[in-house]
Design a protein around this motif. Structure first.
Motif, PDB file in Angstrom:
ATOM      1  N   THR A   1      -9.175   0.460   0.808  1.00  0.00           N
ATOM      2  CA  THR A   1      -7.798   0.336   0.345  1.00  0.00           C
ATOM      3  C   THR A   1      -6.948   1.522   0.779  1.00  0.00           C
ATOM      4  OG1 THR A   1      -8.330   1.417  -1.759  1.00  0.00           O
ATOM      5  CG2 THR A   1      -8.513  -0.983  -1.684  1.00  0.00           C
ATOM      6  N   VAL A   2      -5.653   1.290   0.757  1.00  0.00           N
ATOM      7  CA  VAL A   2      -4.660   2.338   1.011  1.00  0.00           C
ATOM      8  C   VAL A   2      -3.779   2.463  -0.220  1.00  0.00           C
ATOM      9  CG1 VAL A   2      -2.615   2.951   2.357  1.00  0.00           C
ATOM     10  CG2 VAL A   2      -4.637   2.040   3.510  1.00  0.00           C
ATOM     11  N   GLN A   3      -3.553   3.691  -0.666  1.00  0.00           N
ATOM     12  CA  GLN A   3      -2.671   3.951  -1.800  1.00  0.00           C
ATOM     13  C   GLN A   3      -1.659   5.013  -1.402  1.00  0.00           C
ATOM     14  OE1 GLN A   3      -5.371   5.016  -5.015  1.00  0.00           O
ATOM     15  NE2 GLN A   3      -5.481   2.905  -5.709  1.00  0.00           N
TER      16      GLN A   3
ATOM     17  N   ILE B   1      -5.270   6.944   3.006  1.00  0.00           N
ATOM     18  CA  ILE B   1      -6.607   6.389   2.860  1.00  0.00           C
ATOM     19  C   ILE B   1      -7.612   7.523   2.740  1.00  0.00           C
ATOM     20  CG2 ILE B   1      -6.969   6.209   5.359  1.00  0.00           C
ATOM     21  CD1 ILE B   1      -8.542   3.601   4.746  1.00  0.00           C
TER      22      ILE B   1
ATOM     23  N   GLY C   1       0.793  -1.228   0.000  1.00  0.00           N
ATOM     24  CA  GLY C   1       0.000   0.000   0.000  1.00  0.00           C
ATOM     25  C   GLY C   1       0.818   1.267   0.000  1.00  0.00           C
TER      26      GLY C   1
END
Length: 388
Positions: free
Chosen positions: A359-361, A365, A175
């Motif tokens: 999700t984490v990018q 988040i 991530g």
């Protein structure tokens, strides 16, 4: 906005064997929570969550009974927008009117533990209803958000010294995390074993990734001091729950003996417990769990305490989807908000209950923009995994 129905379930979602982990809580084979649904007479539905354990390390029958058969009936017909009044009524019980008249708490004897966990579930659901009724995300009702995206850290790290570096590095790659947390403490038997794992982790991660450790409150003060001395050159971002939450004086003693910031609070109920931590000068980062500390209402009160004493807020979010989304709104709205805990252990209670992927990018988040919690709850999953 009158409350029509209140229904809670013990939801128990199995974790596939290949993704189970072992810690001082034992092997986590399922993820459990008390999931609450409140509906108003005009059809607005709010979702909440109460908890009393980590993963499958506890039983939820008593909490669900409390919600369905004791607190639930007291909510029917009440105005769902009266969130603070309902919180105080449930906390003070038969003396609620006297407490309101006198302007201070007169709580029931059973004011901690399951009582506050049940209040937490109700409070989160009522904020969800309030936001949906006003077509606003909860963070907007709390005063606005600091940013549309928040920094997150990867929470996991159970591998031995030979594997911990690769495990944590996989989190970074998954991530784009710039901070990771690993478990230490009694699961390793001796402080030096945990220290070896931490040193291996720091070597693999390099100096640019923040590294936190979490002992789940399993060290004595002396053991925590010993461990801290062994890892003093590892540049730890925080040491979480080094000693039991029952020992605020011991925690303060340890904090005074180390340069590592102390994070704690997942085992604390209400602003009163956090006030004790602060008065003992026992913590640098406060970690209320919205599903256990008293919900969004109480988490914001705790956030105000953190801000007042120049401390940081990093809620405990190893939880289900309603609690996790509640934590995002609190962090976004609180000036003391610091960082989001994002589980990298198997957590179907977040990912299966939310129809929209969480999700984490790039280590960040998104804060939900949809009304209420912004959670699109998958009710089929609840129906499938609710215990009878």
């Amino acid at each position: 906005m009158r409350i029509k129905t209140v229904q809670a379930w013990w939801v128990q979602i199995p974790i596939e064997e290949s993704r189970q982990h072992v810690s001082d809580f034992g092997r986590l084979r399922t993820f459990d929570a008390a999931i609450l649904r409140i509906e108003t007479e005009d059809g607005v539905v709010g979702w909440g969550e109460g908890k009393n354990a980590a993963g499958s390390a506890g039983q939820y029958a008593a909490l669900v009974h409390l919600l369905n058969h004791e607190f639930g009936p007291r909510l029917i017909g009440r105005d769902a927008s009266q969130i603070t009044a309902i919180w105080e009524d449930l906390y003070n019980g038969s003396r609620a009117s006297a407490a309101a008249a006198r302007g201070h708490a007169l709580p029931e004897l059973a004011r901690r533990g399951l009582t506050v966990a049940a209040i937490s579930a109700i409070d989160i659901a009522l904020w969800d209803i309030r936001g949906k009724a006003l077509d606003q995300p909860v963070w907007a009702l709390l005063g606005g958000r600091s940013a549309p995206r928040l920094p997150a850290y990867a929470s996991g790290g159970w591998a031995d010294s030979a594997g911990i570096g690769a495990q944590l590095q996989s989190y970074v790659e998954a991530g784009g995390f710039r901070a990771v947390k690993m478990r230490v403490g009694s699961m390793d038997d001796r402080p030096q074993v945990s220290a070896q794992r931490v040193r291996a982790a720091r070597k693999a991660l390099g100096p640019d990734v923040e590294l936190m450790v979490d002992a789940h409150g399993t060290y004595t003060v002396a053991e925590a001091k010993r461990f801290a001395a062994l890892v003093e050159d590892c540049d730890l971002a925080w040491f979480e729950e080094p000693v039991t939450a029952d020992d605020h004086r011991g925690l303060a003693e340890f904090r005074a003996a180390t340069m590592i910031p102390i994070a704690t609070g997942e085992s604390e109920c209400s602003r009163f417990d956090f006030a004790s931590l602060i008065s003992h000068r026992a913590a640098d980062i406060l970690q209320p769990d919205p599903a256990f500390c008293g919900g969004i209402t109480e988490a914001m009160r705790i956030a105000a305490l953190a801000s007042s004493f120049n401390l940081r807020l990093a809620p405990h979010l190893w939880a289900g989807a309603p609690c996790f989304f509640a934590g995002l709104h609190v962090l976004a709205a609180a000036p003391s908000g610091y960082i989001v805990e994002f589980s990298l252990g198997a957590n179907p209670m977040i990912h299966s209950l939310s129809r929209v992927p969480v999700t984490v990018q790039d280590g960040m988040i998104a804060v939900p923009d949809a009304p209420g919690l912004g959670l699109d709850m998958d009710t089929d999953v609840i129906a499938r995994y609710a215990r009878q």
